[in-house]
Motif scaffolding. Structure first.
Motif, mmCIF file in Angstrom:
data_model
loop_
_atom_site.group_PDB
_atom_site.id
_atom_site.type_symbol
_atom_site.label_atom_id
_atom_site.label_comp_id
_atom_site.label_asym_id
_atom_site.label_seq_id
_atom_site.Cartn_x
_atom_site.Cartn_y
_atom_site.Cartn_z
ATOM 1 N N ALA A 165 1.014 -0.993 0.171
ATOM 2 C CA ALA A 165 -0.121 -0.220 0.003
ATOM 3 C C ALA A 165 0.855 1.213 -0.023
ATOM 4 C CB ALA A 165 -0.981 -0.029 1.100
ATOM 5 N N TYR A 166 0.281 2.288 0.107
ATOM 6 C CA TYR A 166 0.982 3.583 0.026
ATOM 7 C C TYR A 166 0.509 4.260 1.388
ATOM 8 C CZ TYR A 166 2.043 2.508 -4.819
ATOM 9 O OH TYR A 166 2.489 1.832 -5.908
ATOM 10 N N LEU A 167 1.661 4.938 2.140
ATOM 11 C CA LEU A 167 1.664 5.483 3.194
ATOM 12 C C LEU A 167 1.719 6.973 2.980
ATOM 13 C CD1 LEU A 167 1.051 5.737 6.441
ATOM 14 C CD2 LEU A 167 3.522 5.089 6.688
ATOM 15 N N ALA A 168 0.744 7.864 3.236
ATOM 16 C CA ALA A 168 0.750 9.292 3.064
ATOM 17 C C ALA A 168 0.836 9.762 4.457
ATOM 18 C CB ALA A 168 -0.336 9.901 2.381
ATOM 19 N N THR A 169 1.987 10.771 4.706
ATOM 20 C CA THR A 169 2.173 11.825 5.754
ATOM 21 C C THR A 169 2.294 12.770 5.597
ATOM 22 O OG1 THR A 169 4.615 11.138 5.589
ATOM 23 C CG2 THR A 169 3.464 9.846 6.830
#
Length: 182
Positions: A17-21
């Motif tokens: 998945a892609y983790l957005a911060t």
């Protein structure tokens, strides 16, 4: 949609998945990660000095986006939540076997090494984005009549169609709302 539904949706595209911060200057940072559910939380195992960890230390808001993929029928899942960084040896030991793959190649010293940390995300909101219409999948379309047809003028060649004008009595409340809000 409850948490069990969210977990089931997360299994469809797989582990990546892609983790957005959020960076300190408010720009987004997005990075691919391997995610795993452990109870009611999403976990990932990442380098402790990574940009995502630095961002989460300043702002624990996180968003996980499971990618659109053929395996999911081009559907997608987004999970928003609050992240906690687990960096103590005790915390890493407790989570070490929860990722579903061998972490030793990434951290040869095992859970007592301090190079990697776990990011544990408590979900607060989830959104499933469904792609409809592709390959014959059912698509529901709502059609709202925006003009009354019973007030059209009849002519020699049938019904005469006339462009709507301001104050036109054929305009329905739905059309008035659509025109004002779009």
């Amino acid at each position: 949609m409850d948490l069990d539904d969210v977990r089931a949706e997360a299994e469809r595209p797989g582990r990546t998945a892609y983790l957005a911060t959020v960076r300190p200057d408010a720009r987004p940072h997005v990075a691919p990660v391997a995610m795993s559910w452990h109870g009611d939380h999403l976990n990932t195992f990442v380098l402790g000095t990574s940009t995502k960890v630095t961002n989460l230390r300043a702002n624990p808001a996180a968003s996980v986006h499971y990618p659109v993929a053929e395996a999911t029928g081009w559907d997608s899942l987004i999970v928003d939540g609050t992240a906690e960084i687990v960096e103590t040896p005790e915390g890493r030991r407790a989570l070490w076997d929860t990722m579903g793959y061998d972490l030793d190649p990434f951290e040869p010293g095992g859970p007592d090494s301090d190079g990697h940390v776990f990011v544990v995300i408590a979900p607060s909101k989830a959104l499933v984005l469904r792609r409809y219409g592709l390959d014959g999948r059912e698509i529901l379309v709502w059609k709202f009549r925006s003009m009354r047809t019973d007030l059209c003028q009849s002519g020699d060649a049938g019904t005469t169609v006339k462009q709507a004008t301001k104050g036109d009595p054929r305009i329905t409340r739905v059309r008035a709302f659509i025109r004002k809000t779009s």
